[in-house]
Design a protein around this motif. Structure first.
Motif, PDB file in Angstrom:
ATOM      1  N   ALA A 273       0.829  -1.211   0.000  1.00 41.64           N
ATOM      2  CA  ALA A 273       0.000   0.000   0.000  1.00 41.64           C
ATOM      3  C   ALA A 273       0.861   1.259   0.000  1.00 41.64           C
ATOM      4  N   PHE A 274       1.986   1.230   0.700  1.00 43.30           N
ATOM      5  CA  PHE A 274       2.872   2.396   0.702  1.00 43.30           C
ATOM      6  C   PHE A 274       3.431   2.627  -0.693  1.00 43.30           C
ATOM      7  N   ARG A 275       3.887   1.561  -1.334  1.00 43.59           N
ATOM      8  CA  ARG A 275       4.422   1.709  -2.691  1.00 43.59           C
ATOM      9  C   ARG A 275       3.340   2.221  -3.645  1.00 43.59           C
ATOM     10  N   GLN A 276       2.121   1.746  -3.474  1.00 46.64           N
ATOM     11  CA  GLN A 276       1.026   2.181  -4.333  1.00 46.64           C
ATOM     12  C   GLN A 276       0.691   3.652  -4.115  1.00 46.64           C
ATOM     13  N   THR A 277       0.842   4.120  -2.880  1.00 45.02           N
ATOM     14  CA  THR A 277       0.580   5.544  -2.645  1.00 45.02           C
ATOM     15  C   THR A 277       1.691   6.421  -3.205  1.00 45.02           C
TER      16      THR A 277
ATOM     17  N   SER B 127      -5.818   2.352   0.751  1.00 46.80           N
ATOM     18  CA  SER B 127      -5.515   2.566   2.166  1.00 46.80           C
ATOM     19  C   SER B 127      -5.741   1.302   2.991  1.00 46.80           C
ATOM     20  N   PRO B 128      -4.774   0.919   3.831  1.00 46.10           N
ATOM     21  CA  PRO B 128      -4.957  -0.264   4.687  1.00 46.10           C
ATOM     22  C   PRO B 128      -5.799   0.028   5.921  1.00 46.10           C
ATOM     23  N   TRP B 129      -6.211   1.274   6.085  1.00 48.20           N
ATOM     24  CA  TRP B 129      -7.088   1.632   7.200  1.00 48.20           C
ATOM     25  C   TRP B 129      -8.401   2.198   6.645  1.00 48.20           C
ATOM     26  N   LYS B 130      -9.415   2.261   7.499  1.00 48.68           N
ATOM     27  CA  LYS B 130     -10.712   2.763   7.088  1.00 48.68           C
ATOM     28  C   LYS B 130     -10.629   4.261   6.850  1.00 48.68           C
TER      29      LYS B 130
ATOM     30  N   LEU C  47       4.114  10.304   5.791  1.00 43.90           N
ATOM     31  CA  LEU C  47       5.135  10.697   6.765  1.00 43.90           C
ATOM     32  C   LEU C  47       4.822  10.222   8.178  1.00 43.90           C
ATOM     33  N   THR C  48       3.566   9.878   8.445  1.00 41.70           N
ATOM     34  CA  THR C  48       3.181   9.595   9.833  1.00 41.70           C
ATOM     35  C   THR C  48       2.561   8.231  10.061  1.00 41.70           C
ATOM     36  N   HIS C  49       2.011   7.602   9.024  1.00 40.03           N
ATOM     37  CA  HIS C  49       1.257   6.369   9.218  1.00 40.03           C
ATOM     38  C   HIS C  49       2.107   5.129   8.958  1.00 40.03           C
ATOM     39  N   ASN C  50       1.657   4.036   9.539  1.00 36.73           N
ATOM     40  CA  ASN C  50       2.282   2.732   9.320  1.00 36.73           C
ATOM     41  C   ASN C  50       1.413   1.935   8.354  1.00 36.73           C
ATOM     42  N   TYR C  51       2.002   1.458   7.255  1.00 39.36           N
ATOM     43  CA  TYR C  51       1.257   0.747   6.219  1.00 39.36           C
ATOM     44  C   TYR C  51       1.357  -0.773   6.364  1.00 39.36           C
ATOM     45  N   GLU C  52       1.703  -1.220   7.533  1.00 41.13           N
ATOM     46  CA  GLU C  52       1.993  -2.648   7.750  1.00 41.13           C
ATOM     47  C   GLU C  52       0.813  -3.544   7.419  1.00 41.13           C
ATOM     48  N   ASP C  53      -0.397  -3.073   7.646  1.00 39.42           N
ATOM     49  CA  ASP C  53      -1.570  -3.911   7.426  1.00 39.42           C
ATOM     50  C   ASP C  53      -1.755  -4.318   5.969  1.00 39.42           C
ATOM     51  N   SER C  54      -0.992  -3.685   5.090  1.00 39.59           N
ATOM     52  CA  SER C  54      -1.162  -3.980   3.668  1.00 39.59           C
ATOM     53  C   SER C  54      -0.398  -5.221   3.228  1.00 39.59           C
ATOM     54  N   LEU C  55       0.410  -5.796   4.112  1.00 38.49           N
ATOM     55  CA  LEU C  55       1.163  -6.987   3.726  1.00 38.49           C
ATOM     56  C   LEU C  55       0.237  -8.170   3.450  1.00 38.49           C
TER      57      LEU C  55
END
Length: 398
Positions: free
Chosen positions: A293-297, A332-335, A390-398
């Motif tokens: 998700a980070f790479r996609q953003t 986005s991996p979050w709502k 800059l502030t969020h963690n995209y870990e849930d996208s794994l």
């Protein structure tokens, strides 16, 4: 009837329906523009091929053939050649439909990277009106967004040699796809990326020479550079160009200051340098690179930046930025929050619908066009995206 089980939902999300929507948009835009005074851009494009064969300047005015001048690179002659050889009506239809199908394919391939089946549906429906706006102008910008997206997908699938081919072709036609070189950072085969990129550059630079001469093609690349430099100067305060964040700042500043010459001459670097700094700062979060998700953003950010920070941005170029905004929202991996939803609604209303008759003409001609306000919603989304990166963690996208 439950909406999730309704036949209407199944129809609207069916891939053949989505493919048909884009194809019909391409066909409708072409048919609408078949009248002699409605497809000037397509005539300019065909002229690039004709002028390559004649070995005359591609970037000068030819008032007997079309209005305005060409600003695409010499390689574009080979891209447009199969269409330019056909009767105008057939070539125009195939050109528009081909662009629409190419973008559909790019959206489909991008959606295949995720487990979210809603991505393709959202991309198609959210960008449909903007696609029509672009195709009414026969714009290569449709191919630009497709090329950047497909390059990203190919790097993700470790097919770097094909990603670099697309990047080279796009760059030699309209510069913008050069931003896809950022995907080098995410490549697992960096040596292959570099070597194939250089190889394709040599091949694609030389290919037009097969239909003309080496001296002519080299001269035309110089002429291309001069035409782009000149166009940038004329775009700064142009009414229908520089519909970007830098244009919005310049035009509003010019109006508020009572027309002071400062706003015609000040450097856009005051905006571009901080913007590039913010984008670079997001890339410094190296630990986040592992999350899809980070790479996609990062892809979404670049698609929006192409429009926000280019003086050559026209209304019809926003198919690029609208696709970027849609990607930001859906991957986005979050709502998503109510603020995010509001930004997307604002973007669809002002950015996508402002050129249509839904907006009163007086509002469009008095405020939206003169002050480049079409860029405003995309700019707000881009700044929100930068904050998240800059502030969020995209870990849930794994």
């Amino acid at each position: 009837m439950n909406w999730s089980d309704s036949k209407l939902r199944k129809i609207l999300t069916n891939r053949w329906t989505l493919f048909g929507i884009f194809t019909l948009i391409g066909l409708a835009a072409a048919l609408f523009k078949l009248a002699p005074d409605r497809h000037n851009n397509y005539l300019i494009f065909c002229g690039v091929w004709d002028h390559l064969l004649q070995q005359v300047n591609m970037f000068t005015a030819y008032p007997d053939e079309y209005f305005d001048t060409n600003h695409y690179g010499p390689f574009f002659a080979l891209v447009i050649a199969p269409f330019a050889m056909l009767p105008i009506w057939a070539g125009l239809i195939l050109w528009n439909v081909g662009l629409a199908v190419l973008l559909y394919w790019a959206n489909k391939e991008f959606s295949s990277l995720s487990q979210k089946p809603s991505i393709l549906t959202f991309l198609i429906w959210f960008c449909a009106n903007e696609l029509y706006t672009a195709l009414c102008m026969q714009q290569f910008n449709v191919a630009v967004v497709a090329i950047i997206m497909l390059a990203f997908v190919l790097v993700e699938k470790e097919k770097d040699e094909w990603a670099t081919l697309l990047i080279v072709i796009g760059t030699l036609v309209k510069i913008y796809p050069i931003v896809a070189l950022v995907f080098f950072l995410f490549s697992k085969h960096k040596v292959r990326f570099v070597l194939t990129g250089l190889g394709w550059l040599v091949v694609c630079f030389a290919l037009p020479m097969l239909f003309s001469s080496p001296a002519y093609v080299c001269e035309e690349y110089k002429e291309w550079y001069l035409s782009l430099t000149s166009k940038n100067d004329t775009n700064l305060m142009a009414l229908m160009q520089n519909i970007s964040l830098i244009g919005m700042i310049r035009k509003i500043g010019f109006a508020v200051s009572g027309g002071q010459a400062l706003w015609q001459t000040y450097s856009d670097l005051w905006v571009l340098i901080p913007a590039c700094g913010l984008f670079a700062a997001t890339l410094l979060r190296v630990r986040q690179w592992q999350y899809s998700a980070f790479r996609q953003t990062i892809l979404a950010s670049m698609l929006m930046m192409v429009c926000l920070f280019s003086s050559g941005t026209e209304s019809s170029g926003y198919i690029i930025a609208m696709t970027g905004a849609a990607i930001w929202y859906i991957v986005s991996p979050w709502k998503r929050s109510k603020l995010d939803i509001g930004l997307m609604v604002f973007c669809f209303l002002l950015t996508s619908l402002s050129p249509t008759d839904i907006f009163p003409r007086v509002v469009r001609n008095t405020y939206i066009i003169p002050y480049a306000l079409k860029a405003l919603p995309v700019a707000l989304i881009w700044f929100k995206l930068i904050y998240e990166q800059l502030t969020h963690n995209y870990e849930d996208s794994l």
